[in-house]
Design an enzyme around this catalytic site. Structure first.
Site, short mmCIF file in Angstrom:
data_model
loop_
_atom_site.label_atom_id
_atom_site.label_comp_id
_atom_site.label_asym_id
_atom_site.label_seq_id
_atom_site.Cartn_x
_atom_site.Cartn_y
_atom_site.Cartn_z
N LEU A 32 4.21 13.74 1.29
CA LEU A 32 3.97 15.02 0.65
C LEU A 32 3.60 16.09 1.66
CD1 LEU A 32 1.98 13.54 -2.32
CD2 LEU A 32 4.09 14.83 -2.56
N GLY A 33 3.16 15.67 2.82
CA GLY A 33 2.81 16.64 3.85
C GLY A 33 2.23 15.98 5.07
N GLY A 35 -0.43 16.95 8.35
CA GLY A 35 -1.37 17.93 8.88
C GLY A 35 -1.92 17.47 10.21
N GLY A 36 -2.90 18.21 10.70
CA GLY A 36 -3.49 17.88 11.98
C GLY A 36 -4.15 16.52 11.96
N GLN A 37 -4.74 16.15 10.84
CA GLN A 37 -5.45 14.87 10.76
C GLN A 37 -4.53 13.70 10.44
OE1 GLN A 37 -8.84 14.92 8.15
NE2 GLN A 37 -9.44 16.96 8.78
N GLY A 38 -3.56 13.90 9.55
CA GLY A 38 -2.76 12.77 9.15
C GLY A 38 -1.63 13.13 8.23
N VAL A 40 0.09 12.70 4.40
CA VAL A 40 -0.30 12.49 3.01
C VAL A 40 0.90 11.93 2.24
CG1 VAL A 40 -1.22 13.54 0.92
CG2 VAL A 40 -1.92 14.40 3.16
N LYS A 54 -4.09 9.61 2.20
CA LYS A 54 -4.04 10.24 3.53
C LYS A 54 -4.24 9.18 4.60
CE LYS A 54 -7.24 13.22 5.08
NZ LYS A 54 -7.92 14.54 5.29
N ASP A 151 -14.14 25.61 6.10
CA ASP A 151 -12.71 25.90 6.29
C ASP A 151 -12.09 26.39 4.99
OD1 ASP A 151 -10.43 26.25 7.79
OD2 ASP A 151 -9.80 24.15 7.68
#
Length: 372
Positions: A32-33, A35-38, A40, A54, A151
């Site tokens: 689904l996406g 990002g910087g962390q991981g 999803v 995630k 954030d």
């Protein structure tokens, strides 16, 4: 984590095998996406529930800390406008996090995507703003321990099946002591949303979240991104553009055309005045999130005092310097030894906060470099 009173025991512990099956072995088609962390993934549990999982992209101490911090924070929160952490898996080097599935993407998508099916009326925007304010007010004032989100931005606001707001992404959030007034930390945030006082002092206060929320209100009002192109090809901060328009009595010229035709200009002006107070360069003169939430709720229920459009004046708040001085697009980190700029590309997603891509017109790495 085990010393977290009443925290971890509220979160279900999933097995790694259970989540592998739920995500079809982390099939790329389930992504689904990113990002910087991981990454999803969309998954289905044995009981048929649809969830978001995630999974960290890499193993390092920084990601581990943020994943554990998110478990710690979310396991203590229960609010209808905050994304729910259903559980986690501790059998892997970095925990896997399992969230409720939020189907309608992010507030950033709602505002900025050219999708005619999205509901963008003024009533919808005002309701969403009120829900976000309620959630942040809860974090600051009503949670078991006060929490600074750190954030707040439109890409970290998810929208459920009824387009109700769900605040997400608590990887950098921090809980504080009742007697604490601020956190002194390495500067971390997103250009366009970052409190100028925090940027200068490295002291994050509850009013820093208020500033970031003010930017989100302006996005809802104008339909513009936090860093956008206005007129010329030069990128400029939305805050300075908004503040100068307010001071020059040109607010109604910059309001999103989709809400300008709703015939509720007095409400729009009242919310804009509230946003201006949230964006005061001096945090002492910003309202608290509890005050913001109460004021927005009064406006929604028709009990607020409107400033009529023919009486728009410069806001009553004290502004120490021109907002132009805080246009982050011109900031350099060379004079700030406690900052470094890194670019992250946040993904498209319908469910979890770091799952947002600004690639519609400009990539996140170009528009919102994170300070970390």
């Amino acid at each position: 984590m085990s010393s977290n009173e009443g925290g971890l025991d509220k979160a279900k512990l999933f097995s790694s095998k259970e989540l592998e099956i739920a995500t079809d072995q982390y099939n790329e088609n389930r992504i689904l996406g990113c990002g910087g962390q991981g990454v999803v993934y969309k998954g289905m549990l044995f009981d048929g529930r649809i969830v978001a999982v995630k999974k960290s992209k890499t193993v390092n101490e920084g990601y581990l800390e943020q994943f554990i911090n998110e478990i710690f924070i979310l396991s203590q929160i229960d609010h209808r406008n905050i994304v729910k952490l259903l559980g986690c898996c501790l059998e892997t080097e970095v925990p896997l996090l399992v969230y409720e599935f939020i189907p309608n993407g992010t507030l950033s998508h709602l505002i900025h995507d050219q999708n005619e099916e999205y509901p963008r009326s003024w009533d919808i925007r005002l309701r969403i703003a009120t829900e976000i304010a309620s959630a942040i007010s809860y974090l600051h004032s009503s949670a078991s321990i006060p929490i600074y989100h750190r954030d707040i931005k439109s890409s970290n606001i998810l929208l459920d099946e009824k387009f109700r707001a769900k605040v997400s992404d608590f990887g950098t959030s921090r809980s504080i002591g009742i007697d604490q007034t601020h956190l002194t930390t390495q500067v971390l945030g997103t250009f366009g949303y970052l409190d100028p006082e925090y940027f200068q002092s490295s002291q994050f206060t509850e009013k820093s979240d208020v500033y970031s929320f003010g930017v989100v209100i302006v996005e809802l009002l104008t339909g513009k991104r936090a860093i956008s192109t206005f007129g010329s090809q030069e990128k400029r901060g939305l805050v300075s553009y908004f503040m100068s328009s307010m001071e020059e009595n040109h607010l109604l010229d910059i309001v999103d055309a989709e809400i300008g035709k709703d015939g509720q200009k007095d409400e729009v002006v009242a919310v804009a005045q509230l946003a201006k107070r949230c964006l005061n360069l001096d945090g002492r003169y910003r309202p608290t999130m509890k005050e913001v939430a109460m004021e927005l709720e009064r406006l929604r229920t028709g009990q607020g005092d409107y400033i009529h459009t023919d009486q728009i004046k410069q806001a009553e708040v004290v502004v120490r310097k021109s907002a132009e001085n805080w246009d982050f697009t011109s900031f350099s980190t060379e004079h700030y030894s406690n900052c470094s700029i890194t670019s992250t590309s946040e993904p498209e997603s319908a469910l979890e906060s770091e799952s947002e891509s600004e690639s519609e017109s400009e990539s996140e790495s170009d528009v919102h470099p994170h300070i970390c």
